[in-house]
Design an enzyme around this catalytic site. Sequence first.
Site, PDB file in Angstrom:
ATOM      1  N   SER A  29       0.820  -1.215   0.000  1.00 18.40           N
ATOM      2  CA  SER A  29       0.000   0.000   0.000  1.00 18.40           C
ATOM      3  C   SER A  29       0.849   1.258   0.000  1.00 18.40           C
ATOM      4  O   SER A  29       1.696   1.438   0.880  1.00 18.40           O
ATOM      5  CB  SER A  29      -0.890   0.059   1.253  1.00 18.40           C
ATOM      6  OG  SER A  29      -1.804  -0.982   1.247  1.00 18.40           O
ATOM      7  N   HIS A  60      -3.797   0.551  -5.098  1.00 20.59           N
ATOM      8  CA  HIS A  60      -3.089  -0.505  -5.821  1.00 20.59           C
ATOM      9  C   HIS A  60      -3.458  -0.414  -7.299  1.00 20.59           C
ATOM     10  O   HIS A  60      -4.633  -0.491  -7.633  1.00 20.59           O
ATOM     11  CB  HIS A  60      -3.482  -1.879  -5.296  1.00 20.59           C
ATOM     12  CG  HIS A  60      -3.090  -2.109  -3.866  1.00 20.59           C
ATOM     13  ND1 HIS A  60      -2.049  -2.928  -3.518  1.00 20.59           N
ATOM     14  CD2 HIS A  60      -3.589  -1.623  -2.719  1.00 20.59           C
ATOM     15  CE1 HIS A  60      -1.933  -2.928  -2.190  1.00 20.59           C
ATOM     16  NE2 HIS A  60      -2.854  -2.136  -1.686  1.00 20.59           N
ATOM     17  N   HIS A  82      -4.862  -9.521  -1.468  1.00 23.92           N
ATOM     18  CA  HIS A  82      -4.977  -9.760  -0.031  1.00 23.92           C
ATOM     19  C   HIS A  82      -6.027 -10.830   0.252  1.00 23.92           C
ATOM     20  O   HIS A  82      -7.046 -10.901  -0.439  1.00 23.92           O
ATOM     21  CB  HIS A  82      -5.386  -8.466   0.688  1.00 23.92           C
ATOM     22  CG  HIS A  82      -4.410  -7.357   0.561  1.00 23.92           C
ATOM     23  ND1 HIS A  82      -4.441  -6.451  -0.464  1.00 23.92           N
ATOM     24  CD2 HIS A  82      -3.344  -7.017   1.348  1.00 23.92           C
ATOM     25  CE1 HIS A  82      -3.452  -5.583  -0.315  1.00 23.92           C
ATOM     26  NE2 HIS A  82      -2.760  -5.898   0.768  1.00 23.92           N
ATOM     27  N   TYR A  84      -8.026 -10.754   2.692  1.00 25.03           N
ATOM     28  CA  TYR A  84      -9.280 -10.124   3.129  1.00 25.03           C
ATOM     29  C   TYR A  84     -10.155  -9.689   1.960  1.00 25.03           C
ATOM     30  O   TYR A  84     -11.348  -9.415   2.130  1.00 25.03           O
ATOM     31  CB  TYR A  84      -9.026  -8.924   4.064  1.00 25.03           C
ATOM     32  CG  TYR A  84      -8.267  -7.762   3.444  1.00 25.03           C
ATOM     33  CD1 TYR A  84      -8.870  -6.913   2.523  1.00 25.03           C
ATOM     34  CD2 TYR A  84      -6.946  -7.522   3.792  1.00 25.03           C
ATOM     35  CE1 TYR A  84      -8.176  -5.859   1.953  1.00 25.03           C
ATOM     36  CE2 TYR A  84      -6.237  -6.463   3.239  1.00 25.03           C
ATOM     37  CZ  TYR A  84      -6.861  -5.645   2.324  1.00 25.03           C
ATOM     38  OH  TYR A  84      -6.160  -4.612   1.760  1.00 25.03           O
ATOM     39  N   GLU A  85      -9.571  -9.624   0.763  1.00 23.80           N
ATOM     40  CA  GLU A  85     -10.388  -9.263  -0.402  1.00 23.80           C
ATOM     41  C   GLU A  85     -11.265 -10.434  -0.848  1.00 23.80           C
ATOM     42  O   GLU A  85     -12.140 -10.258  -1.692  1.00 23.80           O
ATOM     43  CB  GLU A  85      -9.488  -8.843  -1.569  1.00 23.80           C
ATOM     44  CG  GLU A  85      -8.779  -7.519  -1.329  1.00 23.80           C
ATOM     45  CD  GLU A  85      -7.817  -7.188  -2.461  1.00 23.80           C
ATOM     46  OE1 GLU A  85      -8.244  -6.543  -3.433  1.00 23.80           O
ATOM     47  OE2 GLU A  85      -6.638  -7.579  -2.363  1.00 23.80           O
ATOM     48  N   ALA A 112       2.925  -1.840   4.154  1.00 26.05           N
ATOM     49  CA  ALA A 112       2.683  -0.836   5.185  1.00 26.05           C
ATOM     50  C   ALA A 112       2.211  -1.612   6.405  1.00 26.05           C
ATOM     51  O   ALA A 112       1.439  -2.557   6.272  1.00 26.05           O
ATOM     52  CB  ALA A 112       1.618   0.141   4.723  1.00 26.05           C
ATOM     53  N   MET A 210      -1.570  -6.972   7.105  1.00 19.83           N
ATOM     54  CA  MET A 210      -2.561  -7.910   6.554  1.00 19.83           C
ATOM     55  C   MET A 210      -2.065  -8.597   5.277  1.00 19.83           C
ATOM     56  O   MET A 210      -2.862  -8.966   4.420  1.00 19.83           O
ATOM     57  CB  MET A 210      -3.867  -7.157   6.261  1.00 19.83           C
ATOM     58  CG  MET A 210      -4.429  -6.367   7.438  1.00 19.83           C
ATOM     59  SD  MET A 210      -5.848  -5.380   6.963  1.00 19.83           S
ATOM     60  CE  MET A 210      -6.023  -4.313   8.412  1.00 19.83           C
ATOM     61  N   SER A 211      -0.752  -8.724   5.148  1.00 25.75           N
ATOM     62  CA  SER A 211      -0.227  -9.299   3.900  1.00 25.75           C
ATOM     63  C   SER A 211       1.091 -10.018   4.159  1.00 25.75           C
ATOM     64  O   SER A 211       1.366 -10.457   5.264  1.00 25.75           O
ATOM     65  CB  SER A 211      -0.005  -8.171   2.887  1.00 25.75           C
ATOM     66  OG  SER A 211       1.047  -7.308   3.314  1.00 25.75           O
ATOM     67  N   ASN A 234       1.760   3.721  10.860  1.00 30.42           N
ATOM     68  CA  ASN A 234       0.981   4.231  12.002  1.00 30.42           C
ATOM     69  C   ASN A 234       1.384   3.415  13.214  1.00 30.42           C
ATOM     70  O   ASN A 234       1.934   2.326  13.069  1.00 30.42           O
ATOM     71  CB  ASN A 234      -0.518   4.038  11.739  1.00 30.42           C
ATOM     72  CG  ASN A 234      -0.867   2.582  11.452  1.00 30.42           C
ATOM     73  OD1 ASN A 234      -0.634   2.086  10.340  1.00 30.42           O
ATOM     74  ND2 ASN A 234      -1.370   1.883  12.440  1.00 30.42           N
ATOM     75  N   HIS A 246      -7.167   4.195   6.796  1.00 31.61           N
ATOM     76  CA  HIS A 246      -6.350   3.889   5.621  1.00 31.61           C
ATOM     77  C   HIS A 246      -5.666   5.142   5.069  1.00 31.61           C
ATOM     78  O   HIS A 246      -4.558   5.072   4.532  1.00 31.61           O
ATOM     79  CB  HIS A 246      -7.230   3.232   4.552  1.00 31.61           C
ATOM     80  CG  HIS A 246      -6.474   2.722   3.367  1.00 31.61           C
ATOM     81  ND1 HIS A 246      -5.495   1.746   3.471  1.00 31.61           N
ATOM     82  CD2 HIS A 246      -6.535   3.049   2.050  1.00 31.61           C
ATOM     83  CE1 HIS A 246      -4.994   1.496   2.264  1.00 31.61           C
ATOM     84  NE2 HIS A 246      -5.600   2.273   1.385  1.00 31.61           N
TER      85      HIS A 246
HETATM   86  N1  HPA Z   1      -2.773  -2.997  11.384  1.00 29.29           N
HETATM   87  C1  HPA Z   1      -2.885  -3.882  10.357  1.00 29.29           C
HETATM   88  N2  HPA Z   1      -2.493  -3.589   9.129  1.00 29.29           N
HETATM   89  C2  HPA Z   1      -1.956  -2.383   8.900  1.00 29.29           C
HETATM   90  C3  HPA Z   1      -1.809  -1.433   9.923  1.00 29.29           C
HETATM   91  C4  HPA Z   1      -2.246  -1.763  11.232  1.00 29.29           C
HETATM   92  O1  HPA Z   1      -2.155  -0.974  12.195  1.00 29.29           O
HETATM   93  N3  HPA Z   1      -1.232  -0.333   9.361  1.00 29.29           N
HETATM   94  C5  HPA Z   1      -1.040  -0.632   8.048  1.00 29.29           C
HETATM   95  N4  HPA Z   1      -1.473  -1.865   7.768  1.00 29.29           N
END
Ligand code: HPA
Length: 272
Positions: A29, A60, A82, A84-85, A112, A210-211, A234, A246
């Site tokens: 991302s 993406h 992903h 989750y998609e 990320a 998540m990847s 973050n 996001h």
């Molecule tokens: N959690 C999960 N996935 C993420 C995060 C997070 O805080 N930041 C970027 N991708």
Amino acid sequence: MNLESIEKAAAYLQSKFASTPKIGLILGSGLGVLADEIEHAVKIPYSEIPEFPVSTVEGHAGQLVFGTLHGVSVAAMQGRFHYYEGYDMHKVTFPVRVMKALGVETVIVTNAAGGVNMDFEPGDLMLISDHINFIGNHPLIGPNDAKLGVRFPDMSEAYCKKLRRVAKDVAERLNIKVQEGVYVAMSGPTYETPAEIRMLRTLGGDAVGMSTVPEVIVARHAGLQVLGISCISNMAAGILDQPLNHEEVIETTERVKANFLSLVKEIVSELG
Ligand code: HPA
């Protein structure tokens, strides 16, 4: 996941790009910009590639970019798939199989991620030293095709120590601060709860996302060397008194883009 579909996708790509990519790049991302730096670029949308899934998530672009970085032949995924998609694990990891079929030897996997380690700051880059698979699924479940890899792959050094050494040396030379730590993969798509983040920290996690983990498992199964880099976009849930979104993830990766780009390009050049 069958050999036939892997070979079909690879054959199509070889008809568009004749030389053998040495390094595969999987861009997370906000990090897809790296593909824009590729010279003599041949861009192939995922939708054109036989057997390839099509990516949906914002941020993406969804294409494979072939060409050179500092003279080194690369294949970059601008956008990934992903879990989750709704893609199954075989779809999520299919591009890694195709990269292997194209002759790639090393993959640089980026993402990320949320900072779980309290010493981290948003904007930090973290070399992944190891991972914890908390996705609740695994890309190698099912019959094993011995042509693709062994039934029980070793994961004791999933993230190549030598490549990390190279990355650290390059970072030092470029005066870019890098952290190192354990990446925990969750399924998403919710961000974690503060309780989950406390749990992950207790269990030894430094960053959460998540990847990456499915792709790395398949890369190791296929005998590829892996370097993983997380951009800490973050602090994970509950650390700061603010909600996660996001947009923040994209904004932070935007801010550290320059460092990320020079680090990865220089690593590629070093490996070439
Ligand atoms: N959690 C999960 N996935 C993420 C995060 C997070 O805080 N930041 C970027 N991708």
